[in-house]
Design a protein around this motif. Structure first.
Motif, PDB file in Angstrom:
ATOM      1  N   CYS B  11       0.835  -1.190   0.000  1.00 38.13           N
ATOM      2  CA  CYS B  11       0.000   0.000   0.000  1.00 38.13           C
ATOM      3  C   CYS B  11       0.874   1.245   0.000  1.00 38.13           C
ATOM      4  O   CYS B  11       1.927   1.231   0.629  1.00 38.13           O
ATOM      5  CB  CYS B  11      -0.951  -0.018   1.196  1.00 38.13           C
ATOM      6  SG  CYS B  11      -2.322  -1.136   0.826  1.00 38.13           S
ATOM      7  N   ASP B  33      -3.063  -9.927  -1.692  1.00 36.62           N
ATOM      8  CA  ASP B  33      -2.478 -11.040  -0.931  1.00 36.62           C
ATOM      9  C   ASP B  33      -2.308 -10.730   0.554  1.00 36.62           C
ATOM     10  O   ASP B  33      -1.467 -11.317   1.217  1.00 36.62           O
ATOM     11  CB  ASP B  33      -1.140 -11.473  -1.549  1.00 36.62           C
ATOM     12  CG  ASP B  33      -0.104 -10.380  -1.488  1.00 36.62           C
ATOM     13  OD1 ASP B  33      -0.468  -9.243  -1.127  1.00 36.62           O
ATOM     14  OD2 ASP B  33       1.063 -10.657  -1.793  1.00 36.62           O
ATOM     15  N   VAL B  35      -4.346  -8.755   4.340  1.00 37.06           N
ATOM     16  CA  VAL B  35      -5.507  -8.060   4.918  1.00 37.06           C
ATOM     17  C   VAL B  35      -5.368  -6.547   4.806  1.00 37.06           C
ATOM     18  O   VAL B  35      -6.369  -5.832   4.751  1.00 37.06           O
ATOM     19  CB  VAL B  35      -5.743  -8.434   6.398  1.00 37.06           C
ATOM     20  CG1 VAL B  35      -6.467  -9.743   6.512  1.00 37.06           C
ATOM     21  CG2 VAL B  35      -4.467  -8.453   7.198  1.00 37.06           C
ATOM     22  N   THR B  36      -4.118  -6.051   4.769  1.00 36.60           N
ATOM     23  CA  THR B  36      -3.941  -4.597   4.680  1.00 36.60           C
ATOM     24  C   THR B  36      -4.504  -4.050   3.368  1.00 36.60           C
ATOM     25  O   THR B  36      -5.368  -3.170   3.401  1.00 36.60           O
ATOM     26  CB  THR B  36      -2.458  -4.222   4.871  1.00 36.60           C
ATOM     27  OG1 THR B  36      -2.033  -4.718   6.132  1.00 36.60           O
ATOM     28  CG2 THR B  36      -2.264  -2.722   4.831  1.00 36.60           C
ATOM     29  N   ASN B  39      -8.358  -4.418   3.389  1.00 38.55           N
ATOM     30  CA  ASN B  39      -9.062  -3.383   4.157  1.00 38.55           C
ATOM     31  C   ASN B  39      -8.977  -2.020   3.482  1.00 38.55           C
ATOM     32  O   ASN B  39      -9.946  -1.265   3.452  1.00 38.55           O
ATOM     33  CB  ASN B  39      -8.481  -3.276   5.575  1.00 38.55           C
ATOM     34  CG  ASN B  39      -8.828  -4.483   6.425  1.00 38.55           C
ATOM     35  OD1 ASN B  39      -9.774  -5.203   6.131  1.00 38.55           O
ATOM     36  ND2 ASN B  39      -8.043  -4.727   7.465  1.00 38.55           N
ATOM     37  N   ASN B  40      -7.794  -1.712   2.943  1.00 38.42           N
ATOM     38  CA  ASN B  40      -7.606  -0.386   2.339  1.00 38.42           C
ATOM     39  C   ASN B  40      -8.473  -0.207   1.101  1.00 38.42           C
ATOM     40  O   ASN B  40      -9.080   0.842   0.909  1.00 38.42           O
ATOM     41  CB  ASN B  40      -6.133  -0.174   1.974  1.00 38.42           C
ATOM     42  CG  ASN B  40      -5.273   0.095   3.209  1.00 38.42           C
ATOM     43  OD1 ASN B  40      -5.787   0.317   4.295  1.00 38.42           O
ATOM     44  ND2 ASN B  40      -3.968   0.056   3.033  1.00 38.42           N
ATOM     45  N   GLU B  59      -4.485 -18.357   0.055  1.00 38.89           N
ATOM     46  CA  GLU B  59      -3.853 -17.368   0.937  1.00 38.89           C
ATOM     47  C   GLU B  59      -4.141 -15.943   0.486  1.00 38.89           C
ATOM     48  O   GLU B  59      -3.690 -14.983   1.103  1.00 38.89           O
ATOM     49  CB  GLU B  59      -2.335 -17.608   0.969  1.00 38.89           C
ATOM     50  CG  GLU B  59      -1.969 -18.914   1.683  1.00 38.89           C
ATOM     51  CD  GLU B  59      -0.470 -19.098   1.822  1.00 38.89           C
ATOM     52  OE1 GLU B  59       0.285 -18.370   1.162  1.00 38.89           O
ATOM     53  OE2 GLU B  59      -0.078 -19.980   2.593  1.00 38.89           O
TER      54      GLU B  59
END
Lengths: 352, 67
Positions: B11, B33, B35-36, B39-40, B59
């Motif tokens: 990100c 690939d 969660v960051t 979510n973003n 994954e």
């Protein structure tokens, strides 16, 4: 979901600000409850990587931040060993982020804490920081990328937590092997266990919320997304209230702790740090947290910052309360040139 | 079907790539690939008034963005 996220990052900011004041009250230098740049530099000194006698101490806060993020990512089954996105470029960026931070005397997190202590030089630093991030956004908008990461072995992603445990073991079991300042900022520190606990708490929360000083301003400008900025503002609010409560709020430019009042170089130092951090994708705190959760590119970046801090003291680049040095000014100018070349050299042909 | 593979990018790049890809038409499927970026991108798209659905694929994560 969205409101819960916002509440959590605001709460995280409040905890970071409050713990920062608590740490200064218990021995850390003023407005330096947390400073990633200063603490990596102190740790480099404790390990003998530089010989500046006043800034040597293995800061437990750093160890705690890394381990807090590590524990949280493993507990959440999110630990992922990733890397391979231009590691050497990231090392060089980390190096110059540190050169900028030690010109200004603080990482972006300490800049925020200095503002909360009434240090107006840090407001000048903030203006420079924003300008640096705007420069980074220019490159990002024009397709800047350090290319993709790949999944690596779990061990590769675990080196930063392992190294942190190693430093902690030295600090607790064989402190005679380390160098400790007898005077100056390095000699001022909160009790080990308190600092360690504060680091662990902030590391866990910062991992969970992705708290980042650069990301807050970047996302607000780039996407109109204020999520990370809430954390930034909450740190200032909590530390400001804390400083007022303990009587260590001192508004002005002169006589600020571990700071100087040369506006141009406060501005340029933080501008370099902002620009470099924007290209890295996160501030020094965020790099530590990512390094703790398996990102080996961020671990390499942290190594770049550690080597950068040692260079800053071995070659007289770091400022002091007396002001910037000539060598430091030259290093910051070289830093801008290098970081801009990195920005230009890593733009996609096609704009995104 | 408009698709974007943002796996491996850190990100804010996946969000910038999504922003650009949204101009090419809806619905948009994005692979990430972690969660960051998940979510973003979700927050970005919801802030812009899009509907977002996501699911884990091995994954990785697959997001579907629509009006």
């Amino acid at each position: 979901m969205k409101n819960k996220q916002t509440l959590l990052i605001a709460a995280t900011g409040l905890v970071v600000g409050a713990l920062a004041v608590l740490l200064t009250l218990n021995g850390n230098p003023a407005n330096m409850g947390f400073c990633i740049a200063c603490f990596l530099r102190d740790t480099a000194g404790a390990l003998g990587l530089h010989k500046a006698a006043v800034v040597q101490y293995a800061r437990p806060e750093i160890i705690g931040l890394v381990l807090g993020a590590f524990i949280m990512s493993v507990a959440g089954k999110e630990f992922a060993a990733k890397g391979g996105s231009s590691p050497m470029t990231r090392f060089v960026l980390g190096f110059f982020v540190m050169v900028g931070a030690l010109m200004f005397l603080g990482c972006p997190l300490r800049m925020v804490l200095r503002i909360a202590g009434g240090d107006l030089n840090a407001v000048v630093g903030l203006i420079g920081f924003v300008c640096g991030i705007l420069g980074g956004i220019f490159f990002l908008k024009n397709g800047f990328t350090l290319k993709r990461t790949y999944t690596l072995s779990r061990l590769e992603g675990t080196w930063m937590p392992i190294l942190s445990l190693g430093v902690l073991a030295l600090l607790l079991l064989a402190p005679s092997l380390l160098a400790f300042s007898e005077s100056g900022p390095g000699s001022m520190h909160a009790p080990v266990m308190m600092a360690q606990a504060a680091g662990l708490i902030v590391g866990a929360l910062a991992y969970k919320t992705r708290l980042c000083m650069v990301g807050g301003i970047r996302d607000a400008v780039l996407f109109g997304d204020f999520y990370l900025l809430y954390g930034f503002v909450a740190i200032i609010i909590a530390a400001l209230i804390g400083n007022l409560a303990i009587g260590s709020f001192n508004l002005g430019f002169d006589g600020q702790p571990v700071a100087f009042n040369d506006g141009l170089w406060n501005f340029l130092g933080m501008a370099l740090t902002g620009l470099g951090s924007a290209l890295l994708g996160g501030c020094p705190l965020r790099q530590l947290i990512l390094a703790g959760s398996g990102n080996s590119d961020s671990a390499v970046t942290v190594m770049g910052m550690i080597v950068g801090s040692a260079f800053c003291h071995n070659f007289g680049l770091a400022s002091s309360a007396d002001g910037p040095t000539s060598a430091g000014k030259i290093a910051v100018i070289i830093g801008f040139a290098v970081v801009i070349v990195i920005g230009l050299a890593n733009m996609r042909k096609e704009k995104v | 079907m408009n698709t974007l593979d943002a796996r491996g990018y850190s990100c804010p790049e996946p969000v910038i790539m999504t922003k650009k890809a949204l101009e090419k038409g809806l619905p948009l499927t994005v692979m990430v690939d972690g969660v960051t970026p998940l979510n973003n991108i979700t927050r970005f798209a919801q802030n812009k008034g899009y509907k977002v659905e996501s699911r884990a694929v091995g994954e990785d994560y697959e997001l579907t963005i629509s009006k």
